[in-house]
Design a protein around this motif. Structure first.
Motif, PDB file in Angstrom:
ATOM      1  N   ALA A   1      -0.440 -20.638  86.468  1.00 14.30           N
ATOM      2  CA  ALA A   1       1.265 -20.635  87.009  1.00 14.30           C
ATOM      3  C   ALA A   1       2.395 -20.800  86.252  1.00 14.30           C
TER       4      ALA A   1
ATOM      5  N   GLN B   1      12.621 -21.245  87.606  1.00 16.44           N
ATOM      6  CA  GLN B   1      12.145 -20.131  88.298  1.00 16.44           C
ATOM      7  C   GLN B   1      11.098 -20.887  88.836  1.00 16.44           C
ATOM      8  N   THR B   2      10.700 -20.622  90.638  1.00 14.75           N
ATOM      9  CA  THR B   2      10.016 -20.542  91.705  1.00 14.75           C
ATOM     10  C   THR B   2       8.552 -19.796  91.387  1.00 14.75           C
ATOM     11  N   VAL B   3       6.997 -20.230  91.898  1.00 18.80           N
ATOM     12  CA  VAL B   3       6.078 -19.861  91.449  1.00 18.80           C
ATOM     13  C   VAL B   3       5.564 -20.603  92.714  1.00 18.80           C
ATOM     14  N   ALA B   4       4.755 -19.116  92.722  1.00 17.89           N
ATOM     15  CA  ALA B   4       3.581 -19.176  94.061  1.00 17.89           C
ATOM     16  C   ALA B   4       2.723 -19.833  93.113  1.00 17.89           C
ATOM     17  N   LEU B   5       1.699 -20.673  93.828  1.00 16.34           N
ATOM     18  CA  LEU B   5       0.062 -21.372  93.244  1.00 16.34           C
ATOM     19  C   LEU B   5      -1.092 -20.051  93.603  1.00 16.34           C
ATOM     20  N   ARG B   6      -1.706 -19.612  92.871  1.00 18.81           N
ATOM     21  CA  ARG B   6      -2.686 -18.822  92.998  1.00 18.81           C
ATOM     22  C   ARG B   6      -3.405 -19.292  94.693  1.00 18.81           C
ATOM     23  N   ARG B   7      -3.582 -20.661  94.874  1.00 19.89           N
ATOM     24  CA  ARG B   7      -4.292 -21.352  95.859  1.00 19.89           C
ATOM     25  C   ARG B   7      -3.570 -22.579  95.184  1.00 19.89           C
ATOM     26  N   PRO B   8      -3.110 -23.218  97.107  1.00 18.10           N
ATOM     27  CA  PRO B   8      -2.927 -24.642  96.391  1.00 18.10           C
ATOM     28  C   PRO B   8      -3.897 -25.649  96.400  1.00 18.10           C
TER      29      PRO B   8
ATOM     30  N   ASP C   1       2.172 -25.237  97.094  1.00 14.86           N
ATOM     31  CA  ASP C   1       1.719 -24.355  96.900  1.00 14.86           C
ATOM     32  C   ASP C   1       2.730 -23.673  96.274  1.00 14.86           C
ATOM     33  N   HIS C   2       3.968 -24.231  95.730  1.00 16.25           N
ATOM     34  CA  HIS C   2       4.848 -23.267  95.048  1.00 16.25           C
ATOM     35  C   HIS C   2       4.888 -24.593  94.227  1.00 16.25           C
TER      36      HIS C   2
END
Length: 150
Positions: free
Chosen positions: A9, A17-24, A33-34
């Motif tokens: 991530a 910047q904000t990023v979504a994790l590929r899995r929590p 999860d982000h």
């Protein structure tokens, strides 16, 4: 594992910047999860200040094996318990080391609890010449003698 999820991530992520994790990932009872990258410390460990979402939990991601640091924190917590049990004090104040949480993520990285209103030794040294680096903490505390009583 969590180390891989966070490292992936962080690749190419810019400040703010904000990023979504590929899995929590789950830390304790919290599931995230982000993340938001809030600061890059410029250290050899590649330390980064993160805000994990949901829950707005801040932590420092450090590359490298932090298990020795975690062991040191455990030792300091035990010393605090012993000092309290034996009523150890200086100038009427109980002796206590400030401790913080460290979560190793295997041998490759770890998360460190953020200590609010703290500064790194590097930040404290910015206003000192090389010959005066040993005075950096005293200078940061200032001339108010009451701050030395804490």
């Amino acid at each position: 594992d969590a180390a891989d999820v966070l490292a992936t991530a962080l690749l190419g992520l810019g400040l703010g910047q904000t990023v979504a994790l590929r899995r929590p990932i789950t830390l304790g009872a919290c599931r995230f999860d982000h993340l938001i990258l809030e600061r890059i410390f410029g250290t050899a460990s590649g330390a980064r200040l993160l805000r994990l979402l949901p829950g707005d939990q801040s932590c420092i991601w450090k590359g490298g094996d932090v298990r020795q640091e975690q062991a040191m924190m455990c030792a300091l917590r035990e010393m605090n318990r012993r000092w309290r049990r034996c009523n150890v004090g200086v100038c009427g104040m109980p002796v206590q080391a400030i401790t913080y949480g460290i979560v190793p993520l295997g041998e490759v990285a770890g998360l460190v609890e953020v200590v609010l209103q703290s500064r790194t030794l590097r930040e404290l040294a910015e206003r000192c010449s090389h010959e005066e680096r040993h005075l950096r903490v005293m200078r940061a505390l200032g001339t108010d003698p009451k701050v030395y009583d804490k």
